[in-house]
Design an enzyme around this catalytic site. Structure first.
Site, short mmCIF file in Angstrom:
data_model
loop_
_atom_site.label_atom_id
_atom_site.label_comp_id
_atom_site.label_asym_id
_atom_site.label_seq_id
_atom_site.Cartn_x
_atom_site.Cartn_y
_atom_site.Cartn_z
N ASP A 138 1.08 -0.78 -0.23
CA ASP A 138 -0.23 -0.01 -0.24
C ASP A 138 0.82 1.28 0.09
O ASP A 138 2.14 1.37 -0.16
CB ASP A 138 -0.26 -0.51 1.41
CG ASP A 138 -2.27 0.58 0.94
OD1 ASP A 138 -3.32 0.60 1.68
OD2 ASP A 138 -2.07 1.59 0.55
C1 GLC Z 1 -4.23 4.11 -0.26
C2 GLC Z 1 -4.99 3.26 0.10
C3 GLC Z 1 -4.92 2.30 -0.51
C4 GLC Z 1 -5.26 3.02 -1.86
C5 GLC Z 1 -3.37 3.26 -2.26
C6 GLC Z 1 -3.29 3.68 -3.74
O1 GLC Z 1 -3.46 4.49 0.61
O2 GLC Z 1 -4.65 2.84 1.34
O3 GLC Z 1 -6.40 2.02 -1.37
O4 GLC Z 1 -5.74 2.02 -3.76
O5 GLC Z 1 -3.16 3.85 -0.69
O6 GLC Z 1 -3.88 4.73 -3.45
#
Ligand code: GLC
Length: 748
Positions: free
Chosen positions: A280
């Protein structure tokens, strides 16, 4: 030879040919990967493992791409920029490996569908798949070939802002709908230009954050992980999901991003997952903040050795993997495996052969068929929670309606959380839809009254009450602004924000029927407002077409069919409260003594000793699976094909379902079981099946479910999935609380 046999042989041959063809295709991809890997330098391999957030300025990335140092971008949605970045990779880099472009396309790209929690309320995999397909067609049109969805985090905590993105509290429902979403995004063939790689997230346990506080700690025993958290991810893998995303949280002290139990033992060894895992946002670097890694280098080492393939945004792989390999702390085999997984997805997407986005002659964005699909999804996601005196649907007798509240005409908030590209100017709100459709034959009085859901200004209350006095029926559109749910948007109090509750109390004084329409990203504790209203329709954040959908439901052009995918607590103090709970040694009984009825001076031993709250009882406001219709359904004549089963047997459970009302409608019939005794205690109910049944007035049908004994299996203390002999209860019903009950026994 009989026709049937010929058909059987033909089908078998077709399937065998299909499998052989797929295996042949897969083998060719592996050959291409091997050939490419042999040519790649360590630096180029590490480059594939790096995803950057694009700032839209090609010049900033040109040299990095030429050097093969970037494998993917997220958040670039300009097709011209995407093609230019891709051209540099395909024409100016040494090995011409295409870049994969990603975006959070969670519940629509431009045409926005109901938030996933709302889509879950449809209990309709076809609707969810269609939503994914529409999103993919629109997003791939600008060059997005990878979405960070479906979010498969089972959660029982509506304080958690991300419940809005989830498919609710039940692992079976989330499994069925999550698999459907994967199919929608990925289509039948990932190499099709309108197919988008899906990403099952957030792997895993994120929905169990302590206190419903985002990014927080989770303590999850493995049996709960296996039983509740992991099944939707397994279903996504079985549906062919191309990628996975590690979650921010730690599980029992180990962050998911560095968790080899999750990323290797379960995902690879047990599930044979062949896609790749991305972190993430900066979650590799956050392992330092967690206190799991001392510095960047250790974080990069622990993540890649645990099985993480690609790092999102933080540059630790890019900075440290080269030296970690040279120091022998990360093997080249590990690097090759990660790069192999990434290249496999890029090959399957067809990016090597078709790397560029081709702008279509006619755009499909906001196509009528897309808007129609979004409207149908919004119709089926709405849950009718109350409808006394048949105040709904509104009939010709109603001549004047008052439309009151901050969410009647809130084009941006109606779309909900995670709407990076949806355009509020395309939102059709309930006010506008009702005015357009019924403005000529109805007298419509509109009083927004509050500027936004958190508004505490009561200045306009008088106008709202005056409008109500002039109306035959009052439609109150209340709830949450979209910013109050979603990532990091957790609430410790889940009442209606601001002074909305007081507004209901004031409007009630006008003495007219109140229809409450709630738009929100979570269950809200609305017992008081429900009691003050004659009807309640829960619309979640219904998306672009929420207005026409709600209008059709209110005026009877559509009949509500939604069922709750999550339990609604009476008060936040009841959380966690969910249907598939354990029985405990002292389950609550019917006649609980509540705080208001305890006589003054009551002595310690004069009251019962069971599990409940003196000030909130033990029951939720509305149970999982609950939802009303404008018609009524009668369940009768439960039948079990047998009551004694041996292992590997099947049992068919059926009942009669009759539409005993006057509206043609759908009923989502639910099947639950209970394993009365287990070597580990079992939940009092477990959802094991559901069907959408359409019935005309007075029509009845036999509804049948088939259960295999394997469907009764659970994870025991030895972490084996077992079916234990014993007595089972089974229900077919309209929700997790009511239904026809039968029993059967499983013997060895
Ligand atoms: C965010 C979220 C995730 C998302 C990623 C990219 O913090 O936790 O669900 O897909 O970053 O935006």
């Amino acid at each position: 030879m009989k026709t049937k046999s010929l058909i059987a042989i033909g089908t078998f041959s077709f399937l065998m040919f299909g499998c052989a063809h797929q295996m042949d295709q897969d083998a060719k991809v592996e050959e291409r990967i091997d050939a490419l890997l042999k040519q790649m330098t360590l630096e180029e391999k590490i480059g594939q493992m790096y995803q950057l957030h694009s700032n839209g300025n090609v010049a900033d990335y040109k040299e990095l791409i030429k050097a093969g140092k970037i494998g993917s971008f997220l958040n670039e949605i300009n097709p011209t920029t995407i093609n230019e970045l891709q051209r540099i990779a395909m024409e100016e880099s040494r090995l011409k490996i295409p870049i994969l472009f990603a975006r959070d396309v969670i519940h629509g790209f431009k045409t926005i569908f109901p938030i996933p929690l709302g889509q879950a309320a449809t209990w309709n995999p076809l609707i969810v798949e269609e939503g994914g397909r529409v999103a993919a067609v629109e997003a791939t049109e600008v060059g997005i070939r990878w979405t960070f969805a479906p979010m498969l985090d089972v959660t029982r905590d509506p304080r958690w802002g991300r419940i809005a993105e989830s498919l609710g509290e039940d692992p079976y429902l989330a499994s069925v709908l999550g698999a459907a979403m994967v199919k929608g995004f990925q289509g039948d063939d990932l190499s099709e230009p309108t197919s988008m790689a899906a990403c099952m997230k957030h792997y895993a346990g994120y929905g169990f954050v302590e206190g419903g506080r985002d990014y927080n700690t989770t303590i999850i025993p493995e049996v709960v992980l296996r039983e509740v958290v992991l099944p939707p991810f397994k279903a996504a893998v079985d549906a062919g999901v191309a990628t996975a995303m590690s979650s921010f949280n730690e599980i029992n002290g180990v962050p998911s991003t560095g968790n080899s139990f999750l990323l290797k033992k379960v995902l690879r060894d047990e599930w044979n997952f062949k896609g790749f895992v991305v972190s993430d946002w900066a979650s590799v670097a956050e392992m330092i903040v967690h206190g799991y890694c001392a510095d960047e280098k250790e974080a990069a080492m622990k993540a890649v050795n645990a099985g993480l393939d690609m790092e999102m945004v933080s540059p630790l792989f890019s900075k440290h993997l080269d030296s970690l390999v040279k120091e022998g702390k990360v093997s080249i085999k590990t690097i090759d495996e990660a790069v192999r997984n990434i290249l496999r997805v890029k090959f399957k997407l067809g990016l090597f052969d078709n790397p560029y986005v081709k702008i279509p002659q006619t755009s499909k964005i906001y196509a009528d068929s897309h808007l129609a699909a979004a409207k149908e999804a919004a119709i089926q996601s709405a849950v009718l929670l109350k409808n006394e005196n048949h105040v709904l649907p509104l009939t010709e007798k109603v001549k004047t309606i008052a439309i009151i509240g901050p969410l009647a005409d809130a084009p941006s908030d109606q779309l909900g959380t995670w709407v990076l590209d949806g355009d509020k100017n395309y939102t059709q709100t309930p006010l506008k839809a009702i005015q357009a459709e019924y403005g000529k034959k109805l007298n419509i009085i509109y009083e927004q009254t509050l500027g936004y859901s958190r508004d505490i200004n009561t200045t306009n209350f008088g106008k709202a009450v005056a409008a109500a006095r002039r109306a035959d029926v009052v439609l109150m559109f209340l709830g949450e602004e979209s910013i109050l749910s979603g990532e990091a948007r957790c609430r410790a109090d889940i009442n209606l924000p601001g002074v909305q509750s007081q507004l209901v109390e004031e409007v009630k004084k006008a003495g007219k029927p109140i229809v409450l329409i709630i738009m929100a990203g979570r269950p809200l504790t609305i017992e008081k407002e429900v009691n003050l209203s004659d009807a309640v329709l829960y619309a979640w954040h219904p998306g672009t077409m929420g207005g026409p959908a709600i209008a059709d439901l209110l005026f009877g052009k559509a009949v509500p069919s939604g069922k709750l995918p999550v339990t609604f607590p009476k008060t936040v103090g009841q959380i966690p409260i969910y249907y598939n709970h354990k029985n405990t040694g002292r389950p609550p009984h019917e006649n609980l003594q509540l705080i208001g009825s305890i006589p003054p001076g009551a002595k310690q031993l004069t009251m019962g000793y069971v599990s409940y709250y003196l000030d909130a009882g033990a029951e939720p406001l509305f149970p999982f699976g609950y939802g009303l219709s404008y018609t009524t359904f009668e369940y009768s004549n439960l039948q079990l094909s047998k009551t004694d089963l041996k292992k590997k047997d099947e049992i068919t459970i059926s009942c009669q379902l009759k539409n005993t009302g006057k509206y043609e409608a759908d009923e989502i019939v639910q099947l639950y079981i209970r394993d009365r005794v287990g070597s580990l205690t079992r939940p009092v109910k477990e959802l094991k099946g559901f069907q959408r049944i359409h019935l005309k007035p007075q029509e009845s049908k036999t509804v049948s479910f088939t259960l295999k004994t394997d469907d009764l299996a659970f994870w025991n203390a030895e972490l084996k999935k077992v079916v234990e002999p014993g007595d089972f209860d089974v229900w077919i019903g309209p929700n997790s609380k009511d239904g026809l009950k039968g029993s059967f026994r499983v013997t060895e």
